[in-house]
Design an enzyme around this catalytic site. Structure first.
Site, mmCIF file in Angstrom:
data_model
loop_
_atom_site.group_PDB
_atom_site.id
_atom_site.type_symbol
_atom_site.label_atom_id
_atom_site.label_comp_id
_atom_site.label_asym_id
_atom_site.label_seq_id
_atom_site.Cartn_x
_atom_site.Cartn_y
_atom_site.Cartn_z
ATOM 1 N N ASN A 1 8.897 63.161 -40.811
ATOM 2 C CA ASN A 1 8.201 62.982 -39.545
ATOM 3 C C ASN A 1 9.120 62.226 -38.599
ATOM 4 O OD1 ASN A 1 5.999 63.344 -37.910
ATOM 5 N ND2 ASN A 1 4.553 62.427 -39.348
ATOM 6 N N HIS A 2 8.997 62.496 -37.314
ATOM 7 C CA HIS A 2 9.879 61.867 -36.339
ATOM 8 C C HIS A 2 9.065 61.070 -35.321
ATOM 9 C CE1 HIS A 2 13.745 63.971 -37.333
ATOM 10 N NE2 HIS A 2 12.879 64.737 -37.976
#
Length: 203
Positions: free
Chosen positions: A71-72
């Protein structure tokens, strides 16, 4: 023929980091598992990635499955991982642990006897109930109830595996928690749903 054993069978090309593997488990080629629990008798066919997850017993995970993919931080100026893998890019002498703690807080939880089809992706924070089936190529963004078949992008319930009363009886019996001795004794019963329910139902 390759025989499994009580201790985990891990392919030489696979990586296990800070994870607990149950008995009679198997990780196929190129499986990556990190900070996860992997229940008894569960297996991956290979090329799977499992991060920050709790996998139940007797789960069947096909090839190219991703459970809790990266996830960013979309809320930052840049979502590039240099902002949290700071050491790798020599921007800082330590990484941003708050970001990784945020990811850890969004574990994936998978029940027992779940079948996840080829190429499926299970997104962060999702729970999949015991006995569920996730179709090939599905992207699971919301929780899936026990004994439900879910398919598509995003994954949606298609139909129940069994009528509700049968599913409830199986959940009460909890055969996945049986000892090896009891499994061996009643192994043939597992192949006949009606007989199994008749013999093992809890009144």
């Amino acid at each position: 023929m390759k025989y499994l054993k009580e201790s985990p069978t891990v392919h030489e090309s696979s990586t296990v980091q800070n994870s607990a593997l149950g008995v009679w488990t198997e990780l196929g080629p190129n499986t990556w598992i990190e900070e996860s629990r992997f229940g008894d008798y569960s297996y991956t066919a290979g090329d799977a990635q499992i991060i920050y997850a709790e996998i139940g017993k007797f789960c069947s995970i096909a090839s190219h499955v991703r459970i809790n993919p990266g996830n960013h931080p979309m809320w930052r100026v840049t979502q590039h991982h240099m902002t949290y893998r700071c050491k790798q890019y020599r921007f800082d002498d330590r990484d941003d642990e708050d970001f990784f703690d945020w990811r850890r807080a969004h574990k994936v939880r998978i029940g027992h006897d779940v079948w996840i089809g080829h190429g499926a992706v299970i997104m962060p924070g999702v729970s999949i109930g015991t006995g569920a089936v996730i179709g090939a190529g599905a992207v699971v963004t919301k929780d899936i109830p026990p004994y439900m078949i879910a398919v598509g992008i995003p994954a949606k319930p298609l139909r129940e595996r069994f009528p509700k009363d049968i599913a409830e009886k199986l959940l009460q019996i909890e055969w996945w928690n049986w000892s090896r001795e009891k499994l061996e004794k009643h192994f043939r019963d597992l192949q006949d749903l009606e007989r199994f329910i008749e013999i093992h139902s809890i009144d």
